[in-house]
Design a protein around this motif. Structure first.
Motif, mmCIF file in Angstrom:
data_model
loop_
_atom_site.group_PDB
_atom_site.id
_atom_site.type_symbol
_atom_site.label_atom_id
_atom_site.label_comp_id
_atom_site.label_asym_id
_atom_site.label_seq_id
_atom_site.Cartn_x
_atom_site.Cartn_y
_atom_site.Cartn_z
ATOM 1 N N GLY A 134 6.051 -10.945 -2.127
ATOM 2 C CA GLY A 134 5.303 -12.162 -1.779
ATOM 3 C C GLY A 134 4.882 -12.961 -3.008
ATOM 4 O O GLY A 134 5.091 -14.175 -3.090
ATOM 5 N N GLN B 265 1.760 -9.232 5.196
ATOM 6 C CA GLN B 265 1.522 -10.318 4.255
ATOM 7 C C GLN B 265 2.176 -11.597 4.789
ATOM 8 O O GLN B 265 1.585 -12.660 4.780
ATOM 9 C CB GLN B 265 2.161 -9.899 2.938
ATOM 10 N N ASP C 255 -2.274 -6.079 4.549
ATOM 11 C CA ASP C 255 -1.588 -6.526 3.341
ATOM 12 C C ASP C 255 -2.012 -7.963 3.032
ATOM 13 O O ASP C 255 -1.554 -8.904 3.679
ATOM 14 C CB ASP C 255 -0.071 -6.429 3.550
ATOM 15 N N GLU C 256 -2.897 -8.138 2.083
ATOM 16 C CA GLU C 256 -3.463 -9.446 1.707
ATOM 17 C C GLU C 256 -4.014 -10.220 2.899
ATOM 18 O O GLU C 256 -3.607 -11.364 3.147
ATOM 19 C CB GLU C 256 -2.420 -10.276 0.940
ATOM 20 N N SER D 162 3.775 -3.528 -0.848
ATOM 21 C CA SER D 162 4.217 -3.853 0.518
ATOM 22 C C SER D 162 5.320 -2.904 0.968
ATOM 23 O O SER D 162 5.348 -2.475 2.121
ATOM 24 C CB SER D 162 4.712 -5.296 0.591
HETATM 25 MG MG LIG Z 1 3.348 -7.521 -1.184
#
Ligand SMILES: [Mg+2]
Ligand SMILES: Nc1ncnc2c1ncn2[C@@H]1O[C@H](COP(=O)(O)OP(=O)(O)OP(=O)(O)O)[C@@H](O)[C@H]1O
Length: 505
Positions: free
Chosen positions: A403, A91, A171-172, A49
């Motif tokens: 995260g 995220q 991001d995810e 990230s």
């Molecule tokens: Mg991350």
């Protein structure tokens, strides 16, 4: 996929970034190609990230070079990056809850009738088109704070699409989406690829990488450890690069001896949400709860935990009928609940790892009402080691963790309570493959010491691999119940879709 230098849209050389006590990135190189999905892989806290925040202008690097179309570029903040065609979906969502979907999508770029006067009709029409392109049923005028996590994610995707990005970072993106929504997102990704967009894709769901990735870069402890073409690599190779060792057993289930009844529910009902729910949970037992998103799994957990009022039914804790009117009452009765929405319900972001870890167990850790700092420090140190929480120390504020590491702190918090019944809602969402195994081992340990565990999960392999028994929910009811031995992915899916005899009964 063109594999030549001219296809490179953006490249990074020797990127470094440190935070107090942490080297987040230690000389990372990366090249993003037109029309490709570049997967970024690495354990929680590896630096994924942070690297993406540098590309999108949100974080300033300490050293290294960014080249756009082969020329060195300075990014002076997120707006500058956007103007150069770099979009990112974070995220942690970046939406403003009290604004509408349309207002969020075009924030700061709203069509105007006159200076200072937003053209609401044009705004909603444009947002409606984008959401339509994504194939999602969200009203452009809906207030974002009232949307589900999945819908909020789709608003983020629409926002990035509206920027007409040449580089788009996700991001995810799928951690909170349904299967159907994931298919739609993948179709959108395919369209963006065809248009020549360079995509970066971060996910801890390994199977997705092979479905949509073209190239993959692995980071470990802030270092670049390898880049491969997806068609030339394998899952075991990627796992090895990522965690630095082989993972032999992804689901190390150990059945614990079953003890007395820990929780029993009869005819539980919440109008319009839960219908006639009944089941028993015994000490040492892990009961998986499968079902599609919206089938009532989280609602069941919330009702059991006293977070939502119930309209009928009986709840027995250790054999005694109880009324659970609030989460506090639930905790006092020995229940724990790891929520799926960690950011808002699971953690106090401004407090430290240690304060969060010891928060719900203050009763157990303090004697005669006095806190015991030494005991707290000891417990926290153990959790940091067991869960491999990546933090410079126990006093780091949780808001500064990655995260996945924030999520591990939520787990640490509930592991520290001496709860008899633990409800886990998506316990391994956003957790890297290596740490997942460690969480499963902790679930084994909890069961072995007699804790009863209700494990809600959208990942069928996890439900199948770690449960003694599986309940499948459909439309607010328990539509199927299987022992670990008889359960198969097909049976669970059929029940989740309401296609069994039981569901009709
Ligand atoms: Mg991350
Ligand atoms: N603002 C910050 N202050 C202090 N440390 C930070 C900050 N942001 C990130 N870090 C640290 O930098 C490291 C890399 O974090 P990053 O968020 O990039 O990891 P990640 O690979 O995205 O992990 P995850 O898979 O858990 O999301 C972590 O150790 C994290 O705690």
């Amino acid at each position: 996929m063109v594999d030549s230098a001219d296809s490179v849209v953006l490249s990074l050389r020797g990127i470094r970034k440190s935070y107090p006590g942490v080297v987040a990135l230690d000389g990372v190189d990366l090249a993003l190609h037109r029309g490709e999905v570049h997967v970024l892989l690495g354990e929680n806290g590896a630096g994924k990230s942070t690297l993406m925040k540098i590309i999108s202008g949100a974080v300033a690097r300490d050293a290294g070079e960014i080249l756009i179309d082969g020329r060195p570029a300075e990014l002076r903040g997120p707006r500058d990056a956007q103007a150069r065609g770099i979009g990112i979906i974070y995220q942690e969502f970046n939406l403003i809850p009290h604004l509408t979907a349309a207002e969020n999508i075009f924030l700061g770029r709203e069509p105007r009738l006159a200076p200072g006067i937003i053209d609401q009709r044009a705004l909603r029409a444009a947002a409606g088109r984008l959401l339509g392109e994504l194939g999602v049923a969200i009203e452009p005028g809906a207030v974002v704070g009232r949307l589900s996590v999945a819908q909020q994610q789709m608003v983020e995707v629409a926002k990035a699409l509206s920027l007409d990005a040449r580089v788009l970072i996700m991001d995810e993106p799928t951690s909170a989406l349904t299967e159907q929504e994931i298919r739609e997102l993948f179709a959108t990704i395919a369209r963006l690829k065809a248009r020549g967009v360079a995509l970066v894709y971060i996910s801890h769901r390994m199977e997705e990488l092979f479905a949509i990735g073209d190239r993959v870069t692995v980071l470990r402890d802030g270092r670049h450890v390898g880049t491969r073409l997806i068609r030339e690599t394998t899952m075991p190779e990627l796992v090895r690069l990522m965690v630095g060792r082989d993972l032999h057993d992804q689901f190390p289930k150990q059945a614990a001896p079953l003890g007395a009844e820990a929780l029993r529910v009869e005819g539980l009902r919440r109008a319009g949400v839960l219908h006639d729910i009944g089941f028993t949970l015994r000490r040492g037992e892990v009961v998986g709860v499968a079902g599609l998103m919206g089938s009532g799994r989280t609602e069941l957990a919330r009702a059991l935990f006293g977070a939502d009022r119930i309209d009928g039914g009986r709840i027995f804790v250790r054999g005694e009928e109880r009324t659970i009117a609030s989460p506090r009452a639930a905790i006092d009765l020995g229940l724990g609940f790891l929520t799926e929405d960690r950011k808002h319900q699971g953690l106090v972001l401004g407090l430290s790892v240690q304060e969060n870890t010891c928060l719900p167990s203050i009763g157990a850790l303090s004697r005669l009402g006095l806190m015991q700092p030494a005991r707290e420090a000891e417990v926290t140190a153990r959790r940091i080691a067991e869960l491999r929480i990546k933090t410079p120390g126990p006093h780091q504020r949780v808001v500064n963790l990655s995260g996945g590491n924030q999520q591990k702190v939520v787990l640490a918090k509930w592991l520290t309570t001496e709860a008899d019944v633990l409800i886990f809602d998506e316990p391994t969402r956003g957790i890297d493959v290596g740490a997942k195994v460690e969480i499963y081992q902790l679930i084994n340990q909890l069961a072995a010491r007699g804790t009863a565990i209700l494990m809600i999960s959208s990942e069928l392999p996890e439900v199948l691999g770690m449960s003694d028994r599986i309940l499948v929910m459909h439309a607010g009811r328990i539509a199927g119940e299987f022992t670990a031995a008889e359960a198969t992915p097909e049976k669970l899916l059929a029940a989740a879709l309401g296609r069994t005899g039981l569901a009709a009964a």
